[in-house]
Design a protein around this motif. Sequence first.
Motif, PDB file in Angstrom:
ATOM      1  N   ARG A 144       0.828  -1.195   0.031  1.00 47.06           N
ATOM      2  CA  ARG A 144      -0.057  -0.034   0.138  1.00 47.06           C
ATOM      3  C   ARG A 144       1.062   1.189  -0.013  1.00 47.06           C
ATOM      4  NH1 ARG A 144      -2.571  -3.926  -0.555  1.00 47.06           N
ATOM      5  NH2 ARG A 144      -4.074  -4.806   0.676  1.00 47.06           N
ATOM      6  N   THR A 145       0.829   1.678  -1.204  1.00 43.49           N
ATOM      7  CA  THR A 145       1.901   3.090  -1.244  1.00 43.49           C
ATOM      8  C   THR A 145       0.897   4.342  -1.303  1.00 43.49           C
ATOM      9  OG1 THR A 145       1.939   2.951  -3.669  1.00 43.49           O
ATOM     10  CG2 THR A 145       3.604   1.887  -2.506  1.00 43.49           C
ATOM     11  N   PHE A 146       1.731   5.487  -0.701  1.00 43.53           N
ATOM     12  CA  PHE A 146       0.905   6.668  -0.477  1.00 43.53           C
ATOM     13  C   PHE A 146       1.949   7.757  -0.940  1.00 43.53           C
ATOM     14  CE2 PHE A 146      -0.869   3.629   2.254  1.00 43.53           C
ATOM     15  CZ  PHE A 146      -2.493   3.929   1.611  1.00 43.53           C
ATOM     16  N   PRO A 147       1.322   9.027  -1.149  1.00 45.24           N
ATOM     17  CA  PRO A 147       2.262  10.171  -1.696  1.00 45.24           C
ATOM     18  C   PRO A 147       3.484  10.563  -0.718  1.00 45.24           C
ATOM     19  CG  PRO A 147       0.271  10.833  -2.289  1.00 45.24           C
ATOM     20  CD  PRO A 147       0.103   9.427  -1.183  1.00 45.24           C
ATOM     21  N   ASN A 148       3.270  10.108   0.857  1.00 43.65           N
ATOM     22  CA  ASN A 148       4.363  10.338   1.608  1.00 43.65           C
ATOM     23  C   ASN A 148       4.298  10.010   2.797  1.00 43.65           C
ATOM     24  OD1 ASN A 148       2.469  12.121   3.483  1.00 43.65           O
ATOM     25  ND2 ASN A 148       2.294  13.247   1.697  1.00 43.65           N
ATOM     26  N   GLY A 149       5.242   9.527   3.606  1.00 46.60           N
ATOM     27  CA  GLY A 149       5.079   8.977   4.784  1.00 46.60           C
ATOM     28  C   GLY A 149       4.150   9.120   5.795  1.00 46.60           C
ATOM     29  N   ALA A 150       3.817  10.515   6.002  1.00 50.19           N
ATOM     30  CA  ALA A 150       2.808  10.829   7.032  1.00 50.19           C
ATOM     31  C   ALA A 150       1.444  10.353   6.558  1.00 50.19           C
ATOM     32  CB  ALA A 150       2.677  12.351   7.029  1.00 50.19           C
ATOM     33  N   THR A 151       1.448  10.378   5.313  1.00 53.14           N
ATOM     34  CA  THR A 151      -0.042   9.679   4.763  1.00 53.14           C
ATOM     35  C   THR A 151       0.120   8.056   5.077  1.00 53.14           C
ATOM     36  OG1 THR A 151      -0.596  11.469   3.214  1.00 53.14           O
ATOM     37  CG2 THR A 151      -1.900   9.403   2.946  1.00 53.14           C
ATOM     38  N   ALA A 152       0.954   7.525   4.764  1.00 52.76           N
ATOM     39  CA  ALA A 152       0.943   6.073   4.823  1.00 52.76           C
ATOM     40  C   ALA A 152       0.921   5.593   6.318  1.00 52.76           C
ATOM     41  CB  ALA A 152       2.419   5.518   4.507  1.00 52.76           C
ATOM     42  N   MET A 153       1.414   6.557   7.171  1.00 52.15           N
ATOM     43  CA  MET A 153       1.202   5.981   8.660  1.00 52.15           C
ATOM     44  C   MET A 153      -0.127   6.193   9.260  1.00 52.15           C
ATOM     45  SD  MET A 153       4.040   4.678   9.492  1.00 52.15           S
ATOM     46  CE  MET A 153       3.949   4.086   7.997  1.00 52.15           C
ATOM     47  N   CYS A 167       6.599   1.204   6.943  1.00 51.50           N
ATOM     48  CA  CYS A 167       7.737   1.365   6.937  1.00 51.50           C
ATOM     49  C   CYS A 167       8.034   2.896   6.381  1.00 51.50           C
ATOM     50  CB  CYS A 167       8.568   0.609   6.017  1.00 51.50           C
ATOM     51  SG  CYS A 167      10.622   0.866   6.114  1.00 51.50           S
ATOM     52  N   THR A 168       8.601   3.690   7.142  1.00 54.86           N
ATOM     53  CA  THR A 168       8.833   5.080   6.794  1.00 54.86           C
ATOM     54  C   THR A 168      10.115   5.774   7.579  1.00 54.86           C
ATOM     55  OG1 THR A 168       7.926   7.165   5.826  1.00 54.86           O
ATOM     56  CG2 THR A 168       7.076   6.438   8.035  1.00 54.86           C
ATOM     57  N   GLN A 169      10.090   7.019   7.501  1.00 52.88           N
ATOM     58  CA  GLN A 169      11.318   7.492   8.579  1.00 52.88           C
ATOM     59  C   GLN A 169      10.735   7.806   9.742  1.00 52.88           C
ATOM     60  OE1 GLN A 169      12.092  10.943   5.700  1.00 52.88           O
ATOM     61  NE2 GLN A 169      13.921  10.143   5.495  1.00 52.88           N
ATOM     62  N   THR A 170      11.632   7.747  10.866  1.00 47.46           N
ATOM     63  CA  THR A 170      10.892   7.560  12.154  1.00 47.46           C
ATOM     64  C   THR A 170      10.265   8.954  12.623  1.00 47.46           C
ATOM     65  OG1 THR A 170      13.218   8.555  12.957  1.00 47.46           O
ATOM     66  CG2 THR A 170      12.884   6.162  13.088  1.00 47.46           C
ATOM     67  N   THR A 171      10.771  10.089  12.217  1.00 51.58           N
ATOM     68  CA  THR A 171      10.032  11.268  12.425  1.00 51.58           C
ATOM     69  C   THR A 171       8.696  11.134  12.106  1.00 51.58           C
ATOM     70  OG1 THR A 171      11.014  12.209  10.425  1.00 51.58           O
ATOM     71  CG2 THR A 171      12.145  12.846  12.233  1.00 51.58           C
ATOM     72  N   GLU A 172       8.380  10.688  10.855  1.00 50.81           N
ATOM     73  CA  GLU A 172       6.872  10.417  10.631  1.00 50.81           C
ATOM     74  C   GLU A 172       6.106   9.601  11.202  1.00 50.81           C
ATOM     75  OE1 GLU A 172       7.244  11.416   5.811  1.00 50.81           O
ATOM     76  OE2 GLU A 172       8.361   9.682   6.508  1.00 50.81           O
ATOM     77  N   ILE A 173       6.992   8.465  11.748  1.00 51.24           N
ATOM     78  CA  ILE A 173       6.079   7.295  12.796  1.00 51.24           C
ATOM     79  C   ILE A 173       5.750   8.381  14.032  1.00 51.24           C
ATOM     80  CG2 ILE A 173       6.514   5.413  13.910  1.00 51.24           C
ATOM     81  CD1 ILE A 173       8.159   4.517  11.508  1.00 51.24           C
ATOM     82  N   LEU A 174       6.834   8.847  14.521  1.00 46.70           N
ATOM     83  CA  LEU A 174       6.784   9.610  15.820  1.00 46.70           C
ATOM     84  C   LEU A 174       5.642  10.759  15.882  1.00 46.70           C
ATOM     85  CD1 LEU A 174      10.416   9.820  16.963  1.00 46.70           C
ATOM     86  CD2 LEU A 174       8.468   8.094  17.912  1.00 46.70           C
ATOM     87  N   ASN A 175       5.531  11.295  14.650  1.00 44.96           N
ATOM     88  CA  ASN A 175       4.434  12.244  14.568  1.00 44.96           C
ATOM     89  C   ASN A 175       3.036  11.957  14.316  1.00 44.96           C
ATOM     90  OD1 ASN A 175       4.316  15.220  14.535  1.00 44.96           O
ATOM     91  ND2 ASN A 175       3.859  15.378  12.378  1.00 44.96           N
ATOM     92  N   THR A 176       3.039  10.699  14.065  1.00 44.98           N
ATOM     93  CA  THR A 176       1.497  10.152  13.647  1.00 44.98           C
ATOM     94  C   THR A 176       0.982   9.513  14.780  1.00 44.98           C
ATOM     95  OG1 THR A 176       2.327   9.939  11.463  1.00 44.98           O
ATOM     96  CG2 THR A 176       0.187   8.715  11.903  1.00 44.98           C
ATOM     97  N   PRO A 177      -0.413   9.945  15.382  1.00 42.13           N
ATOM     98  CA  PRO A 177      -0.956   9.380  16.372  1.00 42.13           C
ATOM     99  C   PRO A 177      -1.581   7.760  15.922  1.00 42.13           C
ATOM    100  CG  PRO A 177      -1.837  11.474  16.266  1.00 42.13           C
ATOM    101  CD  PRO A 177      -0.894  11.225  14.980  1.00 42.13           C
ATOM    102  N   GLY A 178      -1.592   7.046  16.819  1.00 43.22           N
ATOM    103  CA  GLY A 178      -2.145   5.660  16.325  1.00 43.22           C
ATOM    104  C   GLY A 178      -0.966   4.467  15.643  1.00 43.22           C
ATOM    105  N   VAL A 179       0.115   4.915  15.586  1.00 45.93           N
ATOM    106  CA  VAL A 179       1.012   4.272  15.098  1.00 45.93           C
ATOM    107  C   VAL A 179       2.413   4.164  16.150  1.00 45.93           C
ATOM    108  CG1 VAL A 179       0.614   4.276  12.628  1.00 45.93           C
ATOM    109  CG2 VAL A 179       2.435   5.683  13.793  1.00 45.93           C
TER     110      VAL A 179
END
Length: 235
Positions: A144-153, A167-179
């Motif tokens: 499942r691919t998305f335009p950017n990591g934030a959307t993917a998360m 899988c994406t960059q740690t910053t986008e993971i840490l910045n997304t509630p629910g993951v």
Amino acid sequence: MSTLRILSGGAAQGVVNALAPEFQAETGYAIDGTFGAVGAMRAKLRSGEAADLMILTSALIAELGREGYLVGASAADLGEVQTAVAVRTGDAAPEIGDASALRSALLKADAIYFPDPEQATAGIHFAGVLEKLGIRGELAGRLRTFPNGATAMRELAASTAAHPIGCTQTTEILNTPGVTLVAPLPKGYDLATVYTAAVCASAAHPEAAQRFVALLTSDRAREVRARAGFISNRR
């Protein structure tokens, strides 16, 4: 009130948003940021979209500086960002400490969320990881691919799959509630990317842009960067 326009890779969204209120209080400038895959942000600048500063990978900042789009002397590093694995908050974290474990975790997943494999830093790298592990074809129907990591998360967080993974960059993971961050990709499959900020040659507010670059990369913002997922630049 004046506004500072930023085009940035998604990796820096958390730290920019965290520092924006302080910058506005100090300078009177509001921050208007557009965040996404680094390749897409580069294309926006090249196409003439107005911006005061850019935050991209150090390689792309150098490239755009050589092309005359950025003020090379203004560039400063925020630090490194690792590419990592995430799961929905509450799901069991898989073991991914080596290639065998990572391969097993991915094969057990019924949906795999990650950013654009052609434009996004983490997406390009993760697609290569799947190739290196020899499982990209086998997993094709689950990707499942998305335009950017934030959307993917965000999509991972909302997933109704039984065993999703991302899988994406740690910053986008840490910045997304629910993951929840599991761990960086294992040695031999890992990626640490330096992100750099620079003032645009066509900036409407070059002095304010340089002040925000200074704030982003300052010692006093070190803890903010660390909480957002940046680690010290080892270069």
